[in-house]
Design a protein around this motif. Structure first.
Motif, PDB file in Angstrom:
ATOM      1  N   VAL A  91     -21.115  31.620   0.144  1.00 28.46           N
ATOM      2  CA  VAL A  91     -21.145  30.310   0.784  1.00 28.46           C
ATOM      3  C   VAL A  91     -21.555  29.405  -0.514  1.00 28.46           C
ATOM      4  O   VAL A  91     -21.188  28.325  -0.340  1.00 28.46           O
ATOM      5  CB  VAL A  91     -22.072  30.290   1.992  1.00 28.46           C
ATOM      6  N   VAL A  92     -22.471  29.797  -1.091  1.00 29.22           N
ATOM      7  CA  VAL A  92     -23.165  28.880  -2.236  1.00 29.22           C
ATOM      8  C   VAL A  92     -21.894  28.364  -3.000  1.00 29.22           C
ATOM      9  O   VAL A  92     -21.820  27.442  -3.202  1.00 29.22           O
ATOM     10  CB  VAL A  92     -24.378  29.654  -2.927  1.00 29.22           C
ATOM     11  N   ALA A  93     -21.344  29.660  -3.681  1.00 27.08           N
ATOM     12  CA  ALA A  93     -20.290  29.271  -4.563  1.00 27.08           C
ATOM     13  C   ALA A  93     -19.220  28.182  -3.986  1.00 27.08           C
ATOM     14  O   ALA A  93     -18.826  27.334  -4.685  1.00 27.08           O
ATOM     15  CB  ALA A  93     -19.444  30.528  -5.016  1.00 27.08           C
ATOM     16  N   LEU A  94     -18.702  28.524  -2.849  1.00 29.02           N
ATOM     17  CA  LEU A  94     -17.802  27.732  -2.286  1.00 29.02           C
ATOM     18  C   LEU A  94     -18.392  26.321  -2.038  1.00 29.02           C
ATOM     19  O   LEU A  94     -17.631  25.339  -2.040  1.00 29.02           O
ATOM     20  CB  LEU A  94     -17.483  28.307  -0.686  1.00 29.02           C
ATOM     21  N   SER A  95     -19.552  26.020  -1.748  1.00 30.05           N
ATOM     22  CA  SER A  95     -20.078  24.733  -1.540  1.00 30.05           C
ATOM     23  C   SER A  95     -20.055  24.060  -2.791  1.00 30.05           C
ATOM     24  O   SER A  95     -20.360  22.866  -2.608  1.00 30.05           O
ATOM     25  CB  SER A  95     -21.326  24.715  -0.716  1.00 30.05           C
ATOM     26  N   HIS A  96     -20.305  24.699  -3.898  1.00 30.16           N
ATOM     27  CA  HIS A  96     -20.117  24.076  -5.210  1.00 30.16           C
ATOM     28  C   HIS A  96     -18.758  24.169  -6.168  1.00 30.16           C
ATOM     29  O   HIS A  96     -18.860  23.716  -7.175  1.00 30.16           O
ATOM     30  CB  HIS A  96     -21.230  24.434  -5.997  1.00 30.16           C
ATOM     31  N   ARG A  97     -17.925  24.632  -5.336  1.00 29.28           N
ATOM     32  CA  ARG A  97     -16.644  24.785  -6.240  1.00 29.28           C
ATOM     33  C   ARG A  97     -16.010  23.351  -6.540  1.00 29.28           C
ATOM     34  O   ARG A  97     -16.236  22.293  -6.006  1.00 29.28           O
ATOM     35  CB  ARG A  97     -15.557  25.384  -5.406  1.00 29.28           C
ATOM     36  N   GLY A  98     -15.388  23.371  -7.968  1.00 26.25           N
ATOM     37  CA  GLY A  98     -14.870  22.212  -8.535  1.00 26.25           C
ATOM     38  C   GLY A  98     -13.649  21.625  -8.113  1.00 26.25           C
ATOM     39  O   GLY A  98     -13.104  20.971  -9.089  1.00 26.25           O
ATOM     40  N   GLN A  99     -12.902  22.083  -7.230  1.00 23.40           N
ATOM     41  CA  GLN A  99     -11.885  21.510  -7.045  1.00 23.40           C
ATOM     42  C   GLN A  99     -11.766  19.776  -6.685  1.00 23.40           C
ATOM     43  O   GLN A  99     -13.210  19.564  -6.291  1.00 23.40           O
ATOM     44  CB  GLN A  99     -10.933  21.982  -5.920  1.00 23.40           C
ATOM     45  N   PRO A 100     -10.966  19.050  -6.816  1.00 27.39           N
ATOM     46  CA  PRO A 100     -10.733  17.593  -6.349  1.00 27.39           C
ATOM     47  C   PRO A 100     -11.340  17.407  -5.099  1.00 27.39           C
ATOM     48  O   PRO A 100     -10.969  18.276  -4.118  1.00 27.39           O
ATOM     49  CB  PRO A 100      -9.383  17.157  -6.566  1.00 27.39           C
ATOM     50  N   HIS A 101     -12.173  16.508  -4.911  1.00 29.28           N
ATOM     51  CA  HIS A 101     -13.049  16.367  -3.647  1.00 29.28           C
ATOM     52  C   HIS A 101     -12.086  15.980  -2.610  1.00 29.28           C
ATOM     53  O   HIS A 101     -12.055  16.411  -1.341  1.00 29.28           O
ATOM     54  CB  HIS A 101     -13.992  15.480  -3.633  1.00 29.28           C
ATOM     55  N   GLY A 102     -11.068  14.842  -2.505  1.00 31.60           N
ATOM     56  CA  GLY A 102     -10.326  14.498  -1.451  1.00 31.60           C
ATOM     57  C   GLY A 102      -9.008  14.555  -1.988  1.00 31.60           C
ATOM     58  O   GLY A 102      -8.569  14.621  -3.220  1.00 31.60           O
ATOM     59  N   PHE A 103      -7.959  15.175  -1.176  1.00 37.55           N
ATOM     60  CA  PHE A 103      -6.663  15.248  -1.371  1.00 37.55           C
ATOM     61  C   PHE A 103      -5.836  14.868  -0.158  1.00 37.55           C
ATOM     62  O   PHE A 103      -6.230  14.737   0.665  1.00 37.55           O
ATOM     63  CB  PHE A 103      -6.319  16.756  -1.812  1.00 37.55           C
ATOM     64  N   LEU A 104      -4.506  14.525  -0.655  1.00 40.95           N
ATOM     65  CA  LEU A 104      -3.797  14.061   0.402  1.00 40.95           C
ATOM     66  C   LEU A 104      -3.065  14.991   1.048  1.00 40.95           C
ATOM     67  O   LEU A 104      -2.850  16.293   0.660  1.00 40.95           O
ATOM     68  CB  LEU A 104      -2.586  12.845  -0.298  1.00 40.95           C
ATOM     69  N   PRO A 105      -2.374  14.572   2.561  1.00 40.70           N
ATOM     70  CA  PRO A 105      -1.353  15.526   3.191  1.00 40.70           C
ATOM     71  C   PRO A 105      -0.278  15.983   2.352  1.00 40.70           C
ATOM     72  O   PRO A 105       0.064  15.297   1.322  1.00 40.70           O
ATOM     73  CB  PRO A 105      -1.186  14.841   4.372  1.00 40.70           C
ATOM     74  N   ASP A 106       0.302  17.275   2.508  1.00 41.32           N
ATOM     75  CA  ASP A 106       1.452  17.775   1.852  1.00 41.32           C
ATOM     76  C   ASP A 106       2.575  17.063   2.289  1.00 41.32           C
ATOM     77  O   ASP A 106       3.697  16.982   1.574  1.00 41.32           O
ATOM     78  CB  ASP A 106       1.686  19.212   2.275  1.00 41.32           C
TER      79      ASP A 106
END
Length: 221
Positions: free
Chosen positions: A39-54
């Motif tokens: 959970v801690v790792a997932l809450s700090h993962r570094g992917q782009p924060h906002g992303f658009l619909p497919d």
């Protein structure tokens, strides 16, 4: 059997029992620690924060049931900005974390009467209205502003699949009900019913990002 042999045998059995108990406790601690670290790792993962619909996604017509057993349709949400999450109450790891973010968004939008929160189950067979009501109460939901929707599976899956999330039915190891991809996401839908953007519901900074997106929508004509 000689007494000394019986005593040694009993002593050895007790040692085996103690060793077994130690192993069980150690495994339980490792499992719990592993879940917490995940959970801690997932809450700090570094992917782009906002992303658009497919693809272009709009809120389709629907008829579902809320946590009070009342029918809710799209008509009741017309003109509202929606913050939408996805859950199944038997989920013990990601779903509680995402719902915590929703609870924080509820707190931060308390002075925004045009904002509604919606949580959709992907497991309607288990998540009856009463189960959804208990889930909402667990996180302090104001059900005047935060709706927990369940209902007939085909209706739910049509809404989720068309308006929010893609499905991947090709993975035989996907344990997610409905085979939906990205159920940890929180979606923002504008007042015209367009799904505008997603945020990672496992990140600690997502509530602030959602509120910033809502402020941007308020500035649009």
């Amino acid at each position: 059997m000689p007494l000394a042999f019986k005593s040694a045998s009993s002593h050895g059995q007790r040692n085996d029992e103690r060793l077994f108990l130690v192993v069980v406790v150690a495994l339980a601690i490792v499992t719990a620690l592993g879940s917490w670290l995940a959970v801690v790792a997932l809450s700090h993962r570094g992917q782009p924060h906002g992303f658009l619909p497919d693809k272009e996604r709009m809120l389709v017509e629907f008829t579902l049931t809320n946590e009070n057993g009342q029918t809710m349709t799209r008509k009741e949400l017309v003109g509202k900005i929606l913050v939408v999450s996805f859950l199944f109450t038997s989920c013990s790891l990601t779903c509680p974390e995402v719902t915590k973010r929703m609870a924080e968004i509820q707190r931060l939008t308390i002075k925004s009467p045009d904002v509604r929160l919606v949580s959709l189950t992907v497991d309607p067979r288990t998540d009856t209205p009463s189960v959804m009501a208990k889930w909402g109460a667990r996180f302090g939901a104001d059900t005047n502003r935060w709706h927990f929707l369940t209902g007939e599976k085909n209706r739910l899956y049509r809404l989720i699949g068309n308006s929010f999330l893609a499905q991947d039915c090709s993975d035989p190891f996907n344990s997610m009900p409905g085979n939906f991809i990205g159920t940890e996401r929180i979606a923002v839908v504008d007042a015209h019913g367009r799904t505008r953007i997603y945020f990672d519901g496992l990140r600690n900074d997502t509530p602030a990002a959602v509120v910033a997106e809502i402020a941007q929508l308020h500035r649009e004509p």
